[in-house]
Scaffold this active site. Sequence first.
Site, PDB file in Angstrom:
ATOM      1  N   ASP A  18      -0.101   6.089  -6.174  1.00  0.00           N
ATOM      2  CA  ASP A  18      -0.462   5.651  -7.529  1.00  0.00           C
ATOM      3  C   ASP A  18      -0.521   6.813  -8.519  1.00  0.00           C
ATOM      4  OD1 ASP A  18      -0.910   3.058  -6.347  1.00  0.00           O
ATOM      5  OD2 ASP A  18      -2.828   3.844  -5.635  1.00  0.00           O
ATOM      6  N   LYS A  21       4.419   7.618 -10.232  1.00  0.00           N
ATOM      7  CA  LYS A  21       5.795   7.990  -9.848  1.00  0.00           C
ATOM      8  C   LYS A  21       6.825   7.129 -10.571  1.00  0.00           C
ATOM      9  CE  LYS A  21       5.249   7.334  -5.454  1.00  0.00           C
ATOM     10  NZ  LYS A  21       3.807   7.221  -5.237  1.00  0.00           N
ATOM     11  N   ASN A  43       4.125  -2.524   0.276  1.00  0.00           N
ATOM     12  CA  ASN A  43       2.790  -1.950   0.064  1.00  0.00           C
ATOM     13  C   ASN A  43       2.793  -1.060  -1.175  1.00  0.00           C
ATOM     14  OD1 ASN A  43       4.461  -0.056   1.272  1.00  0.00           O
ATOM     15  ND2 ASN A  43       2.899   0.774   2.633  1.00  0.00           N
ATOM     16  N   HIS A  46       5.144   0.237  -8.098  1.00  0.00           N
ATOM     17  CA  HIS A  46       5.447   1.126  -9.216  1.00  0.00           C
ATOM     18  C   HIS A  46       5.355   0.329 -10.508  1.00  0.00           C
ATOM     19  CE1 HIS A  46       8.113   3.902  -6.575  1.00  0.00           C
ATOM     20  NE2 HIS A  46       6.830   4.118  -6.419  1.00  0.00           N
ATOM     21  N   THR A 142      -2.956  -2.742   2.843  1.00  0.00           N
ATOM     22  CA  THR A 142      -2.580  -3.699   1.795  1.00  0.00           C
ATOM     23  C   THR A 142      -2.339  -5.089   2.397  1.00  0.00           C
ATOM     24  OG1 THR A 142      -0.248  -3.147   2.093  1.00  0.00           O
ATOM     25  CG2 THR A 142      -1.455  -1.903   0.412  1.00  0.00           C
ATOM     26  N   ARG A 156      11.061  -1.398  19.580  1.00  0.00           N
ATOM     27  CA  ARG A 156      12.493  -1.738  19.674  1.00  0.00           C
ATOM     28  C   ARG A 156      12.784  -3.175  20.066  1.00  0.00           C
ATOM     29  NH1 ARG A 156      13.092   2.741  23.897  1.00  0.00           N
ATOM     30  NH2 ARG A 156      11.036   1.860  24.186  1.00  0.00           N
ATOM     31  N   THR A 321      -1.614  -1.884  -8.357  1.00  0.00           N
ATOM     32  CA  THR A 321      -0.459  -2.700  -8.776  1.00  0.00           C
ATOM     33  C   THR A 321      -0.156  -3.759  -7.720  1.00  0.00           C
ATOM     34  OG1 THR A 321       0.447  -0.563  -9.438  1.00  0.00           O
ATOM     35  CG2 THR A 321       1.885  -2.446  -9.713  1.00  0.00           C
ATOM     36  N   THR A 323      -2.348  -4.791  -4.944  1.00  0.00           N
ATOM     37  CA  THR A 323      -3.427  -5.667  -4.473  1.00  0.00           C
ATOM     38  C   THR A 323      -4.489  -5.942  -5.536  1.00  0.00           C
ATOM     39  OG1 THR A 323      -4.657  -3.750  -3.698  1.00  0.00           O
ATOM     40  CG2 THR A 323      -3.196  -4.813  -2.095  1.00  0.00           C
ATOM     41  N   ASP A 355      -4.152  12.371 -20.254  1.00  0.00           N
ATOM     42  CA  ASP A 355      -4.898  11.769 -21.374  1.00  0.00           C
ATOM     43  C   ASP A 355      -6.214  11.131 -20.934  1.00  0.00           C
ATOM     44  OD1 ASP A 355      -2.740  10.142 -20.184  1.00  0.00           O
ATOM     45  OD2 ASP A 355      -3.750   8.506 -21.246  1.00  0.00           O
ATOM     46  N   VAL A 437       1.162  11.778 -20.940  1.00  0.00           N
ATOM     47  CA  VAL A 437      -0.086  11.516 -21.686  1.00  0.00           C
ATOM     48  C   VAL A 437      -0.174  10.050 -22.127  1.00  0.00           C
ATOM     49  CG1 VAL A 437      -0.443  13.886 -22.466  1.00  0.00           C
ATOM     50  CG2 VAL A 437       1.017  12.364 -23.826  1.00  0.00           C
TER      51      VAL A 437
HETATM   52  P1  IMP Z   1      -0.639  -0.068   4.563  1.00  0.00           P
HETATM   53  O1  IMP Z   1       0.454   0.806   4.045  1.00  0.00           O
HETATM   54  O2  IMP Z   1      -0.681  -1.413   3.908  1.00  0.00           O
HETATM   55  O3  IMP Z   1      -0.659  -0.149   6.065  1.00  0.00           O
HETATM   56  O4  IMP Z   1      -2.034   0.623   4.159  1.00  0.00           O
HETATM   57  C1  IMP Z   1      -2.456   1.845   4.732  1.00  0.00           C
HETATM   58  C2  IMP Z   1      -3.216   2.673   3.711  1.00  0.00           C
HETATM   59  O5  IMP Z   1      -2.316   3.185   2.744  1.00  0.00           O
HETATM   60  C3  IMP Z   1      -4.277   1.909   2.922  1.00  0.00           C
HETATM   61  O6  IMP Z   1      -5.351   2.778   2.622  1.00  0.00           O
HETATM   62  C4  IMP Z   1      -3.544   1.536   1.651  1.00  0.00           C
HETATM   63  O7  IMP Z   1      -4.431   1.286   0.587  1.00  0.00           O
HETATM   64  C5  IMP Z   1      -2.712   2.788   1.441  1.00  0.00           C
HETATM   65  N1  IMP Z   1      -1.502   2.577   0.660  1.00  0.00           N
HETATM   66  C6  IMP Z   1      -0.328   2.089   1.092  1.00  0.00           C
HETATM   67  N2  IMP Z   1       0.569   2.091   0.105  1.00  0.00           N
HETATM   68  C7  IMP Z   1      -0.024   2.613  -0.969  1.00  0.00           C
HETATM   69  C8  IMP Z   1       0.419   2.921  -2.298  1.00  0.00           C
HETATM   70  O8  IMP Z   1       1.568   2.726  -2.693  1.00  0.00           O
HETATM   71  N3  IMP Z   1      -0.523   3.449  -3.130  1.00  0.00           N
HETATM   72  C9  IMP Z   1      -1.779   3.715  -2.722  1.00  0.00           C
HETATM   73  N4  IMP Z   1      -2.208   3.476  -1.488  1.00  0.00           N
HETATM   74  C10 IMP Z   1      -1.357   2.923  -0.630  1.00  0.00           C
END
Ligand code: IMP
Length: 456
Positions: A18, A21, A43, A46, A142, A156, A321, A323, A355, A437
Site C-alpha cells: 500500500d 505503487k 490480494n 492498486h 486477505t 504440484r 483497497t 478488504t 503531504d 504529494v
Molecule cells: P495474504 O496475501 O492474503 O495471504 O495475506 C498475508 C498478509 O499479507 C496479510 O497480513 C495481508 O494483510 C498482507 N497483504 C497481502 N497483500 C497485501 C497488499 O497488497 N497490501 C498490504 N498487505 C497485503
Amino acid sequence: MPSLPTPHAAVVGLQWGDEGKGKIVDLLTARYDCIVRYNGGANAGHTVQVGTERYALHLIPSGILSHGKTNVVGNGVVVDPEKILEEIEGLRKRGVEVGSNLRISDRAHVVMPYHKDQDAALEDLLAKRAGTKGNGGSIGTTRRGIGPAYADKIRRSTAIRMGDLLDRDLLERKLDTICSMRMAELQALGATIGTNPGEVAPLVPRELAARFSAAGERLRPHITDTVYLLHDAMREGRSVLFEGANACLLDIDHGTFPFVTSSNCSTLGIPSGSGVPGRAIGKVYGIMKAYSTRVGGGPFVTELLDATGDRIRTRGREYGTTTGRARRCGWLDLVAVRYSTMVCGADAIACTLLDVLSGFDELKVCVGYRRADGTVTDRFVPDAERMSEFTPVYETLAGWSRELTDCHDRADLPDEAQQYLAFIEQFTGTPIELVSVGPERTQTLESARKVPVAAR
Ligand code: IMP
C-alpha cells in the site's frame, strides 16, 4: 546466449504494501512498452487516479489504463479467473480497452473457490486457538485464497494452471482427485460441508469444471506463453516494466515471517515469476510511504496506537483497497526501508504521501531497534518472533505546517520537508527521484539527485 538489452525496470514496495505503487507505475508506464505482474494475486490492490477517475486494480497491471501497452500477468501470479473477468468487464464498462493488450500466462496458477474456503477456515481456526500453547493467532490474510493456491503449486499434484482451464476433460479429471481430498482437508480445519449459511458448499467436480472451463473460454484470447512473449518483445527492442504486488517486507523468504504473503514479492521474485533473468533489469524503483502502515497481524516496531496514529490514518485515508480494513499506522521505519532497498537492489526511491505529514510539530524516524536486554541493532530481522521484543530508537526531525498538495517542484517544499527527504536519502544511501504529494498524476515532484553517503 546473446546478451539482453537493459532498458527494463522494476517497481517494488519497500514496506508492507500500500505504498502507492499504482500511481508510480501508472506514471512510469508512459516510458515502457510492456507492464508485467510477476507475483501475488487478487490480494493486491492498486488505486490509480487518472483525472477525476479512480480505478482499483487487483490482478491487471496498471498499464491497462494507458493506450498501446502490453500488460502481462506472469506465471508467478495466482489468478482468480472470475475476479479477473470481473475486473476486465469493469474496465470495459468505463471505456478502457481490454483485448490483445492483456496477456495471461498459461502457467499462472488458478485460485479456486476452495482455496478461499481453506484460507478462511485456517484463519478462523488460528484465531480460535490464539494464545493457546504458544499459538500466535491468525495471520490476518486477505482471505483471497492466496496461501492455499501457492501451497497447491508447491504440492504440484493438486494444482490447476490457467492453461488447464482450456481443456474441460483434463480439468474435470484433476478436480475429481482434488475435490474429495479438499473436502476432507476443509473438515479437518473445522469447516462444515453443507448448504446452510456459514457452511462450505459440497465440491462437485463436474460443476466446478463447467464453471471454470466457461471462465477459461472467456479468457482464452488472453492466455498464452508469456515467457516467449516477453523475450520476443525484448529482442525486438521493446522495454519492460515489472510491477511488484504486495511488498518486500511481505516476501515469503525475506519478510516478517510468518506474517507475510505466499510469494516472492521483492524484486527477487521477478526471474521466477516472469521467466526473465534478473540481469535484464536495469533499474529498480523502490516505493516507500513517508510513514509506515501494515494490514493484518505481525511485528510493527513503530506502530502508533494513539491519536497520532489515528491522525495519520485519517489524513492518509489508510483503509485497504482490497478488504476495506483500517490499516495500522506508525512512524517511518528506516531500518526496514534500508533493508528492503538492499534486498531489492533499489537504485532510486519514490516517496509517496509526504503531504500526509503536514501539520505535525515534529516527526520521528526509526533508526535502530532496541532489544529487551537494552542493546541496539540497526539491522532488520525478518522473523516475527525475534522482532516482537524490539522497541524503536528514534531520531526526531522538525515538522512543517504548510499543506504540500500544491507544490510542483521539490524546491517548493518547506525546508523541513526537504530535510526529512534528505535524511531518508542519507540513511538508505539511495536517492529519492520522485516525491508524491497527492493522488493526481500532476502531484508528483521529480528530481535526479546524487546522494553523497552510501550508507548501505
Ligand atoms: P495474504 O496475501 O492474503 O495471504 O495475506 C498475508 C498478509 O499479507 C496479510 O497480513 C495481508 O494483510 C498482507 N497483504 C497481502 N497483500 C497485501 C497488499 O497488497 N497490501 C498490504 N498487505 C497485503
